[in-house]
Design a protein around this motif. Sequence first.
Motif, PDB file in Angstrom:
ATOM      1  N   ILE A 354       0.842  -1.191   0.000  1.00 51.88           N
ATOM      2  CA  ILE A 354       0.000   0.000   0.000  1.00 51.88           C
ATOM      3  C   ILE A 354       0.882   1.247   0.000  1.00 51.88           C
ATOM      4  O   ILE A 354       1.882   1.312   0.717  1.00 51.88           O
ATOM      5  CB  ILE A 354      -0.930   0.016   1.246  1.00 51.88           C
ATOM      6  N   ASN A 355       0.502   2.237  -0.791  1.00 54.00           N
ATOM      7  CA  ASN A 355       1.168   3.527  -0.723  1.00 54.00           C
ATOM      8  C   ASN A 355       0.978   4.129   0.663  1.00 54.00           C
ATOM      9  O   ASN A 355      -0.107   4.029   1.255  1.00 54.00           O
ATOM     10  CB  ASN A 355       0.591   4.495  -1.763  1.00 54.00           C
ATOM     11  N   ASP A 356       2.004   4.762   1.167  1.00 50.47           N
ATOM     12  CA  ASP A 356       1.917   5.346   2.504  1.00 50.47           C
ATOM     13  C   ASP A 356       0.699   6.257   2.636  1.00 50.47           C
ATOM     14  O   ASP A 356       0.000   6.249   3.654  1.00 50.47           O
ATOM     15  CB  ASP A 356       3.176   6.152   2.823  1.00 50.47           C
ATOM     16  N   ALA A 357       0.436   7.055   1.617  1.00 52.00           N
ATOM     17  CA  ALA A 357      -0.663   8.021   1.677  1.00 52.00           C
ATOM     18  C   ALA A 357      -2.028   7.346   1.717  1.00 52.00           C
ATOM     19  O   ALA A 357      -3.009   7.961   2.148  1.00 52.00           O
ATOM     20  CB  ALA A 357      -0.580   8.965   0.484  1.00 52.00           C
ATOM     21  N   ASP A 358      -2.099   6.083   1.262  1.00 48.14           N
ATOM     22  CA  ASP A 358      -3.386   5.372   1.223  1.00 48.14           C
ATOM     23  C   ASP A 358      -3.612   4.500   2.453  1.00 48.14           C
ATOM     24  O   ASP A 358      -4.671   3.880   2.583  1.00 48.14           O
ATOM     25  CB  ASP A 358      -3.461   4.493  -0.025  1.00 48.14           C
ATOM     26  N   TYR A 359      -2.642   4.424   3.331  1.00 50.91           N
ATOM     27  CA  TYR A 359      -2.719   3.505   4.470  1.00 50.91           C
ATOM     28  C   TYR A 359      -3.573   4.104   5.581  1.00 50.91           C
ATOM     29  O   TYR A 359      -3.245   5.155   6.136  1.00 50.91           O
ATOM     30  CB  TYR A 359      -1.316   3.196   4.981  1.00 50.91           C
ATOM     31  N   LYS A 360      -4.675   3.430   5.902  1.00 45.93           N
ATOM     32  CA  LYS A 360      -5.553   3.848   6.990  1.00 45.93           C
ATOM     33  C   LYS A 360      -6.134   2.599   7.643  1.00 45.93           C
ATOM     34  O   LYS A 360      -6.567   1.675   6.940  1.00 45.93           O
ATOM     35  CB  LYS A 360      -6.727   4.689   6.474  1.00 45.93           C
ATOM     36  N   ILE A 361      -6.152   2.574   8.952  1.00 43.42           N
ATOM     37  CA  ILE A 361      -6.795   1.445   9.602  1.00 43.42           C
ATOM     38  C   ILE A 361      -8.309   1.610   9.501  1.00 43.42           C
ATOM     39  O   ILE A 361      -8.817   2.705   9.238  1.00 43.42           O
ATOM     40  CB  ILE A 361      -6.353   1.277  11.071  1.00 43.42           C
ATOM     41  N   ASN A 362      -9.010   0.514   9.707  1.00 45.08           N
ATOM     42  CA  ASN A 362     -10.456   0.555   9.613  1.00 45.08           C
ATOM     43  C   ASN A 362     -11.060   1.277  10.808  1.00 45.08           C
ATOM     44  O   ASN A 362     -10.409   1.499  11.823  1.00 45.08           O
ATOM     45  CB  ASN A 362     -11.010  -0.861   9.492  1.00 45.08           C
ATOM     46  N   ARG A 363     -12.313   1.618  10.675  1.00 47.70           N
ATOM     47  CA  ARG A 363     -12.983   2.405  11.708  1.00 47.70           C
ATOM     48  C   ARG A 363     -14.230   1.677  12.187  1.00 47.70           C
ATOM     49  O   ARG A 363     -14.767   0.784  11.517  1.00 47.70           O
ATOM     50  CB  ARG A 363     -13.376   3.778  11.144  1.00 47.70           C
ATOM     51  N   GLY A 364     -14.694   2.087  13.357  1.00 48.82           N
ATOM     52  CA  GLY A 364     -15.898   1.503  13.922  1.00 48.82           C
ATOM     53  C   GLY A 364     -15.568   0.370  14.868  1.00 48.82           C
ATOM     54  O   GLY A 364     -14.589   0.417  15.617  1.00 48.82           O
ATOM     55  N   ILE A 365     -16.377  -0.664  14.841  1.00 49.48           N
ATOM     56  CA  ILE A 365     -16.193  -1.826  15.707  1.00 49.48           C
ATOM     57  C   ILE A 365     -15.358  -2.855  14.947  1.00 49.48           C
ATOM     58  O   ILE A 365     -15.753  -3.347  13.890  1.00 49.48           O
ATOM     59  CB  ILE A 365     -17.557  -2.395  16.146  1.00 49.48           C
TER      60      ILE A 365
END
Length: 564
Positions: A354-365
């Motif tokens: 994954i590109n660094d700029a696109d890396y995000k952990i998921n949200r919610g539960i």
Amino acid sequence: MRKKITTILTAAGMLLLSNACTDLNEQVLDETLSANLTEQEAANGLLAPVYALLPEIFMHTRYFALQEISTDEAILPYRGGTDWGDNGIYLALHRHNTTSTDPNVNATWNNVVQSLSRSITAITSFKSSTYPGAAQYLAEARGMRAYYNMIMLDLYGIAFIKEDPGTTSTIVRGEEAIKYIESELLAIEPLVQPKSVVGPGRLNQAAVWGLLSRLYLNAAVYRNIYGASFTFASADMDKVIQYTDKIIASGQAKLSADYFSIFNDNNHSNDELIFAVDQRAELNGHNRMAYFSISGDQFPLAEFPAANGTDGPGITSDFYKTWTDAYGTVDPKADPRFYQENMSVYSNKADTCINDADYKINRGILRDQQYGAIRVNGAFLRCPDGKLKVGRLTYLTRNRADLPVSFSQNIDFTTAGSNYNSGYRVSKYEFSKKSNTGRNRGDADIVILRLADIYLMRAEAKLRKSNDAAGALADVNAVRAARTKTTPPPALTNMSLDILYRERGFELYWEMVRRPDMIRFGKYEGTWTEKTNSDVKKRIFPIPQNAIDGASNLPGYMQQNDGY
């Protein structure tokens, strides 16, 4: 004429007589003291301390702990027998066995009392000010004093009346406390500015209406805190409807199409926020709401390999069951408030770069196996092309490579239920992109009031006043239908108090309203994971022992709450 200001902040006025209740002998001095300050700069300097401790009050181990870990939404076991033991305070809090020496109870009390004292200092100064805008600043400080007293009344069952810093506060409870807070909010309502002028981080007109709505909605509880049942007066419910109507009609807030954007690190400009703890980085906020629940082996930022979670509280299986009961055979992730997937590796295991700029952990539960950046010897693994390598996470930081970061539904105080990976986790607030440790430099404002809560309060008042199920249903469905960034949750077809209570859990989980909700709906004495205590005296917390000891020179002044 410019007023010469030699001191912006004076020593905070004592809430009580010297050394009574808590240590308020603080001297807060501004390093920018200057005779060259404009009158508005001086006024801002007087008002700033009134808000300054809000981030401390709303820390994960203070107000959040009291309002969430004491409920069926959150549970914090002794992780792996080594983490979050804290002398058993979180086990006791969840089991309703908290004592008057609990540090979370004490720290929250001290922060609120100090904030009350700072409000009184500001009020006194603005009363004698010749600055043309002093009346508005005075109203704002009075309103914040009323808000801090609302927190006191809700948590500890008391409020403080004090006008002169040199006198002793009067302690009031029940109806007298309600009337005092109500009178203060009504007095300042015409004077505070709209949210469009001051933003959600300061007390504004819509926020005052929202606090009045919340006060009237909970008035039945505050009048009879230990009652077997509560009588929700029609007049109170009329006022809830009146002030929620004002907010909705004013257009000062709008429901957000993107649910999780309400909790993003740039949410200060989100239209749904009405009143919030201003946490923008330039104000030195913290983002521990994002860090508290997720795993110590979840690293949300490609730029900072030291920024991780802490394996704190998870949701109880009881709360999770409210989702599965509501959705039946459909996975609750169909509800955009439950879950937001940000990395395709969860649905396509081949997507591991994954590109660094696109890396995000998921949200919610967050449930089951977690994926993300893998840190080895202090650095993230990289793919041959330099992209961030993501994969199946294990507890490497705990020296437990054999233990997957796979969150289980089961979480309790047994050895198995207290493991690092036990319990589904909550990643509701965005992990600040500027936080190199995960603990500070948070950007996300912490919600105090937002428009969805206003709709749900109005729906509740309609049900309690006249069983107006149709009107309540319309309000609830308006909130559900607004979340259009993805497929919104389906419209409900019927409404009752039980359904509304469930809906408040879905919409407002992790937002520090669960404890008062449970009390108001008659659920707080119930049984859930690791909690069987049905003592109604535990609806409010003990007054800290050091506060009682500090007032010992005033016999009978500070009385401990019943049951402690």
